[in-house]
Scaffold this motif. Structure first.
Motif, PDB file in Angstrom:
ATOM      1  N   HIS A   1      21.632 110.214 -96.328  1.00  0.00           N
ATOM      2  CA  HIS A   1      20.588 110.113 -95.257  1.00  0.00           C
ATOM      3  C   HIS A   1      19.962 111.204 -94.609  1.00  0.00           C
ATOM      4  CE1 HIS A   1      23.559 111.309 -92.149  1.00  0.00           C
ATOM      5  NE2 HIS A   1      24.312 110.568 -92.621  1.00  0.00           N
ATOM      6  N   ASP A   2      20.132 112.122 -95.523  1.00  0.00           N
ATOM      7  CA  ASP A   2      19.140 113.419 -95.210  1.00  0.00           C
ATOM      8  C   ASP A   2      18.617 114.074 -96.476  1.00  0.00           C
ATOM      9  OD1 ASP A   2      18.606 115.995 -94.716  1.00  0.00           O
ATOM     10  OD2 ASP A   2      20.234 116.386 -93.737  1.00  0.00           O
TER      11      ASP A   2
ATOM     12  N   THR B   1      26.095 122.176 -92.445  1.00  0.00           N
ATOM     13  CA  THR B   1      25.876 121.561 -93.804  1.00  0.00           C
ATOM     14  C   THR B   1      25.933 122.872 -94.847  1.00  0.00           C
ATOM     15  OG1 THR B   1      23.774 121.090 -93.429  1.00  0.00           O
ATOM     16  CG2 THR B   1      24.883 119.273 -93.265  1.00  0.00           C
TER      17      THR B   1
ATOM     18  N   PHE C   1      18.461 117.765 -97.227  1.00  0.00           N
ATOM     19  CA  PHE C   1      19.795 118.176 -97.611  1.00  0.00           C
ATOM     20  C   PHE C   1      20.219 117.522 -98.990  1.00  0.00           C
ATOM     21  CE2 PHE C   1      24.292 117.366 -97.946  1.00  0.00           C
ATOM     22  CZ  PHE C   1      24.823 118.540 -97.911  1.00  0.00           C
TER      23      PHE C   1
ATOM     24  N   GLN D   1      26.672 112.805 -96.270  1.00  0.00           N
ATOM     25  CA  GLN D   1      25.593 113.490 -95.683  1.00  0.00           C
ATOM     26  C   GLN D   1      24.185 113.233 -96.445  1.00  0.00           C
ATOM     27  OE1 GLN D   1      25.250 114.233 -92.386  1.00  0.00           O
ATOM     28  NE2 GLN D   1      23.218 115.184 -92.372  1.00  0.00           N
TER      29      GLN D   1
ATOM     30  N   PHE E   1      33.483 114.913 -90.237  1.00  0.00           N
ATOM     31  CA  PHE E   1      32.135 115.634 -90.532  1.00  0.00           C
ATOM     32  C   PHE E   1      31.527 115.726 -89.055  1.00  0.00           C
ATOM     33  CE2 PHE E   1      27.608 115.663 -90.980  1.00  0.00           C
ATOM     34  CZ  PHE E   1      27.261 116.788 -91.673  1.00  0.00           C
ATOM     35  N   ALA E   2      31.451 114.646 -88.290  1.00  0.00           N
ATOM     36  CA  ALA E   2      30.860 114.633 -86.954  1.00  0.00           C
ATOM     37  C   ALA E   2      31.602 115.529 -86.055  1.00  0.00           C
ATOM     38  CB  ALA E   2      30.908 113.062 -86.479  1.00  0.00           C
TER      39      ALA E   2
ATOM     40  N   ALA F   1      32.464 114.517 -97.698  1.00  0.00           N
ATOM     41  CA  ALA F   1      31.476 114.626 -96.601  1.00  0.00           C
ATOM     42  C   ALA F   1      30.148 115.169 -96.798  1.00  0.00           C
ATOM     43  CB  ALA F   1      32.157 115.617 -95.515  1.00  0.00           C
ATOM     44  N   LEU F   2      29.790 115.754 -97.658  1.00  0.00           N
ATOM     45  CA  LEU F   2      28.625 116.318 -98.355  1.00  0.00           C
ATOM     46  C   LEU F   2      27.853 115.232 -98.949  1.00  0.00           C
ATOM     47  CD1 LEU F   2      29.310 120.072 -99.243  1.00  0.00           C
ATOM     48  CD2 LEU F   2      28.197 119.137 -97.193  1.00  0.00           C
TER      49      LEU F   2
END
Length: 216
Positions: A131-132, A75, A135, A128, A48-49, A124-125
């Motif tokens: 911590h978002d 994203t 999103f 994410q 992801f990064a 990956a989503l």
């Protein structure tokens, strides 16, 4: 976007790579698919990064400005890629027999989540979203709600046919049936092969007094 059918060189980055452009009648479907395929591939290769809008544009052979006209962040690209993949690759079969349909769906779901490029995007989503918050809200609304409905579709059909009681809490039953599969994929990393998914189905059928078909 079935990964297994993609030919070599679809995401070329050299001078001879085809560049795709939108048009005044709307976004170019060829360019859109190139971007979604590129995002999938980069996530699998770099994590992801390592996925950037610049990298997606280069791999897809489009201008970065073109991507930003359609998506505001990586994203968003990855979420659209996942939604398209899941629509293509994770159909809920309808044989008229709940046991057969559940066995087939859980086997397909286990492969999709654990072994496909699309599953890597999903994981990956999910990460994410932890911590978002903004999103996470969008991801639940656009992806998870649809997936939970897909997960209980075979149960809904069975209730309509009379195989399951009409007043059964299908949301809770689907969570109980599918939960161990998601737990292994997202938390423990333990195998989710056919033996495992068939045992989940057998336990569900036994709980509701239904007969499981013979294992293939």
């Amino acid at each position: 976007m079935a990964r297994a059918t993609r030919t070599a060189g679809t995401g070329g980055t050299g001078p001879s790579a085809t560049r795709h452009h939108g048009n005044r009648h709307g976004r170019s479907e060829q360019a859109r698919l190139a971007v979604l395929n590129a995002a999938d591939d980069l996530l699998v290769e770099k994590g992801f990064a390592g996925v950037t809008m610049e990298g997606i544009a280069t791999r897809a052979g489009v201008a970065k400005q073109t991507i930003y006209r359609w998506w505001s962040a990586k994203t968003d690209v990855l979420m659209d890629a996942f939604l398209q993949d899941v629509a293509e690759d994770l159909a809920v079969r309808d044989s008229g027999d709940l046991a057969v349909d559940l066995r087939a769906y859980l086997r397909d779901l286990a492969w999709f989540l654990s072994a496909s490029d699309s599953g890597a995007v999903f994981r990956a989503l999910i990460a994410q979203a932890q911590h978002d918050p903004a999103f996470a809200q969008d991801f639940r609304a656009r992806c998870l709600d649809q997936q939970r409905h897909r997960d209980r579709r075979a149960l809904e059909r069975a209730a309509e046919r009379g195989e399951l009681p009409p007043d059964l809490d299908l949301v809770a039953e689907a969570d109980q049936l599918m939960g161990p599969l998601y737990y292994r994929v997202l938390v423990t990393g333990e195998p989710v092969g056919q033996d495992f998914t068939d045992r989940l189905v057998d336990a569900f059928l036994h709980r509701h007094g239904l007969t499981a078909p013979a294992t293939d």
